[in-house]
Design a protein around this motif. Structure first.
Motif, PDB file in Angstrom:
ATOM      1  N   TRP A 107       0.863  -1.272   0.030  1.00  0.00           N
ATOM      2  CA  TRP A 107      -0.197   0.035  -0.074  1.00  0.00           C
ATOM      3  C   TRP A 107       0.883   1.258   0.058  1.00  0.00           C
ATOM      4  N   ASN A 108       0.308   2.333  -0.463  1.00  0.00           N
ATOM      5  CA  ASN A 108       0.978   3.474  -0.424  1.00  0.00           C
ATOM      6  C   ASN A 108      -0.221   4.757  -0.413  1.00  0.00           C
ATOM      7  N   THR A 109       0.376   5.815   0.100  1.00  0.00           N
ATOM      8  CA  THR A 109      -0.822   6.952   0.203  1.00  0.00           C
ATOM      9  C   THR A 109      -0.039   8.267  -0.032  1.00  0.00           C
ATOM     10  N   GLY A 110      -0.876   9.267  -0.574  1.00  0.00           N
ATOM     11  CA  GLY A 110      -0.298  10.563  -0.917  1.00  0.00           C
ATOM     12  C   GLY A 110      -1.168  11.757  -0.682  1.00  0.00           C
ATOM     13  N   VAL A 111      -0.501  12.988  -0.715  1.00  0.00           N
ATOM     14  CA  VAL A 111      -1.447  14.156  -0.708  1.00  0.00           C
ATOM     15  C   VAL A 111      -0.921  15.214  -1.704  1.00  0.00           C
ATOM     16  N   GLN A 112      -1.584  16.178  -2.316  1.00  0.00           N
ATOM     17  CA  GLN A 112      -1.250  16.946  -3.137  1.00  0.00           C
ATOM     18  C   GLN A 112      -2.046  18.186  -2.941  1.00  0.00           C
ATOM     19  N   TYR A 113      -1.652  19.324  -3.046  1.00  0.00           N
ATOM     20  CA  TYR A 113      -2.271  20.820  -2.826  1.00  0.00           C
ATOM     21  C   TYR A 113      -1.786  21.696  -4.129  1.00  0.00           C
ATOM     22  N   LYS A 114      -3.034  22.161  -4.593  1.00  0.00           N
ATOM     23  CA  LYS A 114      -2.621  22.936  -5.832  1.00  0.00           C
ATOM     24  C   LYS A 114      -2.872  24.379  -5.491  1.00  0.00           C
ATOM     25  N   PHE A 115      -1.833  25.233  -5.939  1.00  0.00           N
ATOM     26  CA  PHE A 115      -1.919  26.719  -5.786  1.00  0.00           C
ATOM     27  C   PHE A 115      -2.516  27.165  -7.254  1.00  0.00           C
ATOM     28  N   ASN A 116      -3.477  27.802  -7.328  1.00  0.00           N
ATOM     29  CA  ASN A 116      -3.887  28.513  -8.512  1.00  0.00           C
ATOM     30  C   ASN A 116      -3.172  29.975  -8.572  1.00  0.00           C
ATOM     31  N   LEU A 117      -2.271  30.093  -9.437  1.00  0.00           N
ATOM     32  CA  LEU A 117      -1.329  31.397  -9.403  1.00  0.00           C
ATOM     33  C   LEU A 117      -1.925  32.170 -10.394  1.00  0.00           C
TER      34      LEU A 117
ATOM     35  N   LEU B 185       0.774  25.925  -9.183  1.00  0.00           N
ATOM     36  CA  LEU B 185       1.950  24.948  -8.772  1.00  0.00           C
ATOM     37  C   LEU B 185       1.437  24.096  -7.585  1.00  0.00           C
ATOM     38  N   THR B 186       1.747  22.800  -7.973  1.00  0.00           N
ATOM     39  CA  THR B 186       1.285  21.697  -6.925  1.00  0.00           C
ATOM     40  C   THR B 186       2.430  21.227  -6.124  1.00  0.00           C
ATOM     41  N   ILE B 187       1.885  21.279  -4.985  1.00  0.00           N
ATOM     42  CA  ILE B 187       3.145  20.297  -4.229  1.00  0.00           C
ATOM     43  C   ILE B 187       2.648  19.244  -3.582  1.00  0.00           C
ATOM     44  N   GLY B 188       3.400  18.031  -3.326  1.00  0.00           N
ATOM     45  CA  GLY B 188       2.856  16.536  -2.955  1.00  0.00           C
ATOM     46  C   GLY B 188       3.782  16.056  -2.489  1.00  0.00           C
ATOM     47  N   ILE B 189       3.261  15.126  -1.512  1.00  0.00           N
ATOM     48  CA  ILE B 189       4.053  14.000  -0.767  1.00  0.00           C
ATOM     49  C   ILE B 189       3.509  12.570  -0.774  1.00  0.00           C
ATOM     50  N   TYR B 190       4.183  11.678  -0.970  1.00  0.00           N
ATOM     51  CA  TYR B 190       3.774  10.262  -1.039  1.00  0.00           C
ATOM     52  C   TYR B 190       4.536   9.383  -0.361  1.00  0.00           C
ATOM     53  N   GLY B 191       4.217   8.300   0.106  1.00  0.00           N
ATOM     54  CA  GLY B 191       5.179   7.111   0.620  1.00  0.00           C
ATOM     55  C   GLY B 191       4.312   6.066   1.483  1.00  0.00           C
ATOM     56  N   GLN B 192       5.053   5.388   2.180  1.00  0.00           N
ATOM     57  CA  GLN B 192       4.529   4.255   2.802  1.00  0.00           C
ATOM     58  C   GLN B 192       5.567   3.667   3.953  1.00  0.00           C
ATOM     59  N   GLY B 193       4.788   2.937   4.819  1.00  0.00           N
ATOM     60  CA  GLY B 193       5.753   2.149   5.945  1.00  0.00           C
ATOM     61  C   GLY B 193       6.326   0.885   5.499  1.00  0.00           C
ATOM     62  N   ASN B 194       6.952   0.354   6.400  1.00  0.00           N
ATOM     63  CA  ASN B 194       7.515  -0.889   5.940  1.00  0.00           C
ATOM     64  C   ASN B 194       6.469  -1.946   5.565  1.00  0.00           C
ATOM     65  N   GLN B 195       6.744  -2.709   4.426  1.00  0.00           N
ATOM     66  CA  GLN B 195       5.745  -3.810   3.881  1.00  0.00           C
ATOM     67  C   GLN B 195       6.332  -5.009   4.060  1.00  0.00           C
TER      68      GLN B 195
END
Length: 444
Positions: free
Chosen positions: A225-235, A249-259
């Motif tokens: 499994w993995n999960t992520g988030v993004q936020y978009k800034f309308n310029l 401009l979109t900033i994002g982060i995603y990842g996962q724990g030990n599988q």
């Protein structure tokens, strides 16, 4: 269109299963002996052309398999397929060994749950959008074949050979949810595959020449499994009728724990005669089958940004950290080191809306990534570097705008003045778009 996509999907899955059943490896590197082999690129060709900046990348027409949050931005159905061919040269400073391979890289189908045409016809401005994706792709590759002839006092001439092949694959289901400018997503995957490792020592100078064969076969499976988030800034403010800002401009982060994963392994060791007059196994030293084991894949985190100005100028960057020191595999115990990677990319399109010039509608991309590998050689951690050049060519398919992506990647995996794996890889991917999925028919 539905029937065409369904037929393509079934045919390519069939081709993929057939290709995976073949024993010939598609990669060649002695480093694949360690861990579970070389990890396949987690991105499709579009993002690979940009160096792999998946954390912040989002697009209404293009699938992002790495960060599931990006699927919330999907507005058109997208079917993606990619293939590649790779030329590898292994060198230790004096000797050079070439290898040519390739195959199917991925196939995927992504769908927006709500159709944008329905929203326009119903005059509905929906705040929540949902996108889903099904994808099948390789996860790791094992492939090497190394032989050497030498001699020892009292033993005489001998040949040693090390071979390995196989790999793992992942079937993944991802979902992204977008509310206003914030997106969150989760991906669920099933990991499966088999790897084979063989070591042979042929004693050639003894009265009855014989061979010692050590064979290890490991099948692995597990849920990921993995999960992520993004936020978009309308310029820039949305113009009347626009559903997407022309500059954001979109900033994002995603990842996962030990599988965790499970293994079933078989281990054999035997001696057999090499003479033509007397053949067959003369001694079985070890023969263990269907041994159950467990393992752990590392946790990882990726963070970055992506800027888009009217699809004329796009650029972004990403930083990745992976805790490979947490890796373990009871069927094949090894120690790996934590790894990190920095990626960046830029794209330019002269005029995506040009009518008179095809070349002005083409998008030109440049990407790069630099980092280290979790594996070590002579107590030194392996480095990994890559540069990518690519173009995206729009074309009309079933009266919809789709894209053909071509990328050329040049890179090196290894240690300077030691063992280096230099490669040139050509990738070809197609993105077929359709806006008629889940379209409600209306009759007056």
């Amino acid at each position: 269109m539905y029937r065409l996509f369904s037929i393509l999907f079934v045919l390519i899955v069939a081709c993929s299963v057939t290709a995976h059943a073949q024993e010939k490896p598609r990669e060649y590197s002695p480093y694949t002996r360690f861990g579970i082999g070389d990890l396949a690129d987690p991105n499709f060709v579009t993002i690979s052309q940009l160096g792999g900046i998946a954390a912040g990348f989002s697009d209404r027409n293009i699938l992002n398999p790495a960060n599931p949050a990006s699927l919330g931005a999907l507005r058109n159905a997208a079917f993606e397929v990619g293939v590649s061919t790779k030329f590898t040269t292994l060198t230790d400073g004096t000797l050079r060994s070439p290898f040519f391979g390739g195959g199917l890289d991925y196939l995927a189908l992504g769908l927006p749950i709500y159709n944008s045409i329905n929203e326009a016809l119903d005059r509905v401005q929906r705040k929540v959008h949902i996108g889903t994706m099904f994808a099948l792709k390789p996860y790791s590759h094992v492939g090497y074949d190394i032989s050497q002839r030498d001699s020892l006092p009292g033993t005489g001439l001998y040949d040693s050979r090390f071979t390995g092949n196989g790999g793992t694959y992942e079937f993944k289901w991802s979902n992204g949810f977008e509310y206003n400018n914030f997106s969150v997503g989760v991906g669920l995957g099933y990991l499966f595959g088999k790897m084979s490792y063989r070591r042979t020592l042929d004693l050639l100078s003894v009265p009855l020449p014989y061979s010692t064969v050590l064979l290890d076969e490991i099948s692995m499976k597990g849920l990921r499994w993995n999960t992520g988030v993004q936020y978009k800034f309308n310029l820039e403010k949305l113009a009347p009728g626009e559903i997407e800002s022309s500059k954001y401009l979109t900033i994002g982060i995603y990842g996962q724990g030990n599988q965790s994963f499970k293994t079933i392994s078989s281990h054999a060791a035997r001696r057999q005669l090499l003479t033509s007059s007397q053949t067959g196994i003369i001694d079985t030293l070890r023969n263990e089958t269907d041994l159950s084991g467990t393992g752990t894949l590392p946790g990882e985190i990726h963070a970055g940004f992506y800027y888009n100005h009217k699809y004329k100028l796009q650029f972004g960057a990403q930083m990745s950290l992976i805790s490979w020191s947490n890796y373990n595999n009871t069927a094949k115990p090894e120690l790996l080191k934590n790894s990190s990677q920095f990626s960046m990319g830029v794209a330019y399109c002269p005029d995506i809306e040009s009518i008179n010039s095809f070349l002005e509608r083409v998008t030109y991309r440049l990407g790069a990534k630099f980092g280290n590998d979790p594996r070590s050689f002579d107590s030194k951690q392996i480095s990994s570097n890559l540069i990518s050049l690519g173009i995206a060519m729009p074309f009309i398919f079933q009266r919809k705008v789709s894209f053909a992506n071509v990328a050329v990647e040049m890179g090196n995996v290894g240690i300077k003045n030691k063992l280096n794996n230099k490669f040139v890889q050509i990738k070809l991917g197609f993105t077929l778009n359709d806006d008629s999925w889940f379209l409600k028919s209306k009759y007056d």
